[in-house]
Enzyme design. Structure first.
Site, PDB file in Angstrom:
ATOM      1  N   ARG A   1       0.834  -1.201   0.000  1.00 31.37           N
ATOM      2  CA  ARG A   1       0.000   0.000   0.000  1.00 31.37           C
ATOM      3  C   ARG A   1       0.873   1.258   0.000  1.00 31.37           C
ATOM      4  O   ARG A   1       2.071   1.162   0.274  1.00 31.37           O
ATOM      5  CB  ARG A   1      -0.838   0.031   1.293  1.00 31.37           C
ATOM      6  CG  ARG A   1      -1.573  -1.255   1.553  1.00 31.37           C
ATOM      7  CD  ARG A   1      -1.517  -1.643   3.054  1.00 31.37           C
ATOM      8  NE  ARG A   1      -1.988  -3.025   3.253  1.00 31.37           N
ATOM      9  CZ  ARG A   1      -3.227  -3.351   3.544  1.00 31.37           C
ATOM     10  NH1 ARG A   1      -4.110  -2.421   3.749  1.00 31.37           N
ATOM     11  NH2 ARG A   1      -3.587  -4.609   3.674  1.00 31.37           N
TER      12      ARG A   1
ATOM     13  N   ASP B   1      -3.467   3.731   3.929  1.00 29.96           N
ATOM     14  CA  ASP B   1      -3.217   2.294   4.112  1.00 29.96           C
ATOM     15  C   ASP B   1      -4.189   1.450   3.300  1.00 29.96           C
ATOM     16  O   ASP B   1      -4.009   0.247   3.157  1.00 29.96           O
ATOM     17  CB  ASP B   1      -3.310   1.906   5.591  1.00 29.96           C
ATOM     18  CG  ASP B   1      -4.586   2.396   6.241  1.00 29.96           C
ATOM     19  OD1 ASP B   1      -4.847   3.611   6.172  1.00 29.96           O
ATOM     20  OD2 ASP B   1      -5.335   1.575   6.795  1.00 29.96           O
TER      21      ASP B   1
ATOM     22  N   ASP C   1      -9.931  -3.044   0.520  1.00 32.61           N
ATOM     23  CA  ASP C   1     -10.571  -2.759   1.801  1.00 32.61           C
ATOM     24  C   ASP C   1     -12.026  -2.320   1.644  1.00 32.61           C
ATOM     25  O   ASP C   1     -12.323  -1.146   1.417  1.00 32.61           O
ATOM     26  CB  ASP C   1      -9.778  -1.719   2.610  1.00 32.61           C
ATOM     27  CG  ASP C   1      -9.919  -2.050   4.090  1.00 32.61           C
ATOM     28  OD1 ASP C   1     -11.047  -2.375   4.497  1.00 32.61           O
ATOM     29  OD2 ASP C   1      -8.921  -2.004   4.821  1.00 32.61           O
TER      30      ASP C   1
HETATM   31  P1  AMP Z   1      -9.188  -1.149   8.291  1.00 33.17           P
HETATM   32  O1  AMP Z   1     -10.176  -0.216   8.878  1.00 33.17           O
HETATM   33  O2  AMP Z   1      -9.739  -2.528   8.018  1.00 33.17           O
HETATM   34  O3  AMP Z   1      -8.478  -0.580   7.120  1.00 33.17           O
HETATM   35  O4  AMP Z   1      -8.099  -1.389   9.412  1.00 33.17           O
HETATM   36  C1  AMP Z   1      -7.228  -0.406   9.886  1.00 33.17           C
HETATM   37  C2  AMP Z   1      -6.218  -1.009  10.802  1.00 33.17           C
HETATM   38  O5  AMP Z   1      -6.864  -1.573  11.950  1.00 33.17           O
HETATM   39  C3  AMP Z   1      -5.404  -2.144  10.216  1.00 33.17           C
HETATM   40  O6  AMP Z   1      -4.126  -2.075  10.778  1.00 33.17           O
HETATM   41  C4  AMP Z   1      -6.134  -3.367  10.685  1.00 33.17           C
HETATM   42  O7  AMP Z   1      -5.327  -4.509  10.699  1.00 33.17           O
HETATM   43  C5  AMP Z   1      -6.537  -2.943  12.077  1.00 33.17           C
HETATM   44  N1  AMP Z   1      -7.708  -3.676  12.567  1.00 33.17           N
HETATM   45  C6  AMP Z   1      -8.979  -3.573  12.133  1.00 33.17           C
HETATM   46  N2  AMP Z   1      -9.786  -4.397  12.813  1.00 33.17           N
HETATM   47  C7  AMP Z   1      -9.026  -5.060  13.706  1.00 33.17           C
HETATM   48  C8  AMP Z   1      -9.273  -6.054  14.700  1.00 33.17           C
HETATM   49  N3  AMP Z   1     -10.489  -6.534  14.923  1.00 33.17           N
HETATM   50  N4  AMP Z   1      -8.225  -6.483  15.416  1.00 33.17           N
HETATM   51  C9  AMP Z   1      -6.989  -6.012  15.194  1.00 33.17           C
HETATM   52  N5  AMP Z   1      -6.697  -5.076  14.308  1.00 33.17           N
HETATM   53  C10 AMP Z   1      -7.683  -4.606  13.555  1.00 33.17           C
HETATM   54 MG    MG Z   2      -7.341  -1.473   5.729  1.00 33.83          MG
END
Ligand code: AMP
Ligand code: MG
Length: 484
Positions: free
Chosen positions: A182, A251, A261
């Site tokens: 990314r 990201d 995503d």
């Molecule tokens: P996202 O909103 O899916 O783009 O996630 C943003 C960040 O939060 C990334 O580093 C994900 O790996 C982390 N993340 C999202 N959900 C979780 C979860 N349930 N446990 C651990 N990390 C999370």
């Molecule tokens: Mg993400």
């Protein structure tokens, strides 16, 4: 058992130096049960799961049983989330390996929702069933719309509960991507301040995605230019079908130019450029009309990372990078105009096209008509009745459009053919998505499977689709959530 599947693994990313990744295995789950398996994607990947029974497939797609050649990792990355810089990384995903199919295309195979990693911060590392099914449906729909995207190979229920606002069934999605690198990956490495590490990443990305750049005089400039082109093409495609990503943090912006995503994304029904669905996007940062501007903002963050590799003289490097970033508007406008010309079946380019296009959009906005269906109407496709199309202003606009259609040796056959390649008859409308997810959560998989099938041919009449073309009446109050 997993050896007959034809996995053809390589683990190039796991061989990168330590800061790039953590070596880690998915954490086993209690009682896995396969819900969806994407057979056509499996076929494309030259993977053969036909010899596996339900329980073997369930064990495979949770990582309870890992293929023998895998060396699984969580990747490190950072990101600007709603403008704020944070160190992130795969907090709930594990990359089990890179599989190469017989056409020599390499794909990351990643489990999303596979347990805690070094990057989990306060999260549980898990994912809920609803959002994983949602990602499956929408990412596959995007692929069928011809838009670059990560894809979904399988969804397995874990047999465990995840605690969000309430207790929800847990699930793991197998995500396929040409890589998960990314803008945020570059930000993570750049923030460490070691030029040699940045060079490792640059070379890795070039070898994996853009090998032609190996012969270019300045690889960093080459990469910035090509990622800019890819991202413009991507956002133009999103605008074409009314897709709102919802969380365009750096990201969530892939270097390969794939949509990645699928948290709070959704499709717009009624045309309103300010449409936002995500509950956390209070300021409308990622609204439909802001997507190009944010793409440029994200590319600027990418350019900043590359400065040390562009030129030893920092001022010079900044000058080069700025020049490239400043080419964004002109390139975007040209590509967007051409895309809209295609949507209207126009051949060639005429000065006044921009006004014709903007006047249609303004009319749609004022009358609150459905974006997708308006183009169906213009293609003479049968859609549900909408009195708005009898409106005098629209009729007047159509006269101008018809005049323009007569230019450049166009014919009805030609323009309809062109329009049909870019105007979907169906999109994953929000109320339909909600409806099939609700059923799937109650173990009725028929509607979701039917929906996936219908969405697999968005440009052709694939059975009785009228029911899927009705605009959502949820729209004005519809909200999406990140699904974390
Ligand atoms: P996202 O909103 O899916 O783009 O996630 C943003 C960040 O939060 C990334 O580093 C994900 O790996 C982390 N993340 C999202 N959900 C979780 C979860 N349930 N446990 C651990 N990390 C999370
Ligand atoms: Mg993400």
């Amino acid at each position: 058992m997993t050896n007959d599947i034809n996995w053809n693994f390589d683990n190039t990313y796991s061989k990168l130096p330590e800061p790039f990744r953590e070596i880690i295995k998915p954490i086993k789950v209690k009682n896995p049960n396969l819900i969806l398996l994407n057979k056509s994607l499996a076929q494309y990947l030259d993977l053969d799961f036909s010899g596996l029974n339900q329980s073997e497939l369930s064990a495979l797609f949770t990582g309870n049983e890992l293929p023998k050649d895998c060396n699984s990792i969580a990747q490190a990355y950072a990101g600007h989330q709603f403008g704020h810089f944070t160190m992130l990384g795969d907090g709930r995903a594990v990359l089990i390996g890179e599989h190469t199919n017989k056409s020599n295309k390499k794909y990351d195979i990643q489990f999303k929702g596979s347990g805690k990693t070094a990057f989990s911060r306060n999260g549980d590392g898990r994912a809920a069933l609803g959002p994983m099914l949602r990602e499956y449906v929408i990412s596959e729909a995007m692929n069928s719309l011809g838009i670059p995207t990560t894809r979904s190979l399988a969804v397995v229920k874990t047999g465990e509960e995840v605690i969000r606002e309430t207790s929800l069934p847990g699930a793991i999605l197998t995500r396929i991507a040409s890589s998960h690198i990314r803008v945020g990956t570059f930000q993570y490495i750049a923030a460490r301040g070691k030029k040699d590490e940045l060079k490792v990443l640059l070379d890795y990305v070039i070898n994996r995605h853009y090998p032609n750049l190996n012969s270019s005089q300045n690889k960093a400039i080459g990469l910035l230019n090509i990622v800019l082109e890819k991202q413009i093409d991507l956002v133009v495609d999103w605008m074409r079908v009314g897709f709102i990503h919802g969380v365009m943090n750096t990201d969530n912006m892939s270097i390969s130019g794939e949509t990645i995503d699928y948290g709070p994304c959704a499709f717009m029904d009624i045309y309103d450029p300010k449409t936002v669905f995500s509950s956390i996007d209070q300021m409308g940062r990622y609204a439909y009309c802001n997507q190009p501007v944010i793409t440029k903002w994200n590319l600027s963050r990418f350019a900043e990372c590359l400065i040390p590799l562009i030129d030893k003289d920092q001022d010079k490097a900044i000058q080069f990078a700025t020049q490239i970033i400043n080419s964004f508007e002109k390139k975007y406008e040209e590509k967007w105009l051409n895309m809209m010309r295609d949507k209207l079946g126009l051949l060639g380019t005429e000065e006044k096209d921009k006004f014709l296009i903007l006047d249609l959009l303004t009319w749609m906005h004022q009358k609150k008509v459905d974006y997708t269906n308006t183009f169906c109407h213009l293609m003479n496709e049968k859609i549900i009745e909408d009195k708005n199309y009898e409106d005098k202003d629209f009729q007047d606009w159509k006269k101008r459009w018809n005049e323009r259609l007569k230019t450049n040796n166009n014919t009805p056959e030609k323009f309809i053919k062109l329009m049909k390649t870019v105007n979907p008859l169906i999109i994953p409308r929000n109320h339909k998505v909600e409806e099939v997810l609700k059923e799937a959560e109650l173990n009725n998989l028929k509607p979701i499977n039917q929906f996936i099938e219908i969405l697999s041919q968005p440009y052709t009449k694939n059975g009785d689709i009228l029911n899927y073309q009705i605009p959502s009446d949820l729209d004005e109050k519809y909200q999406t959530f990140c699904g974390t």
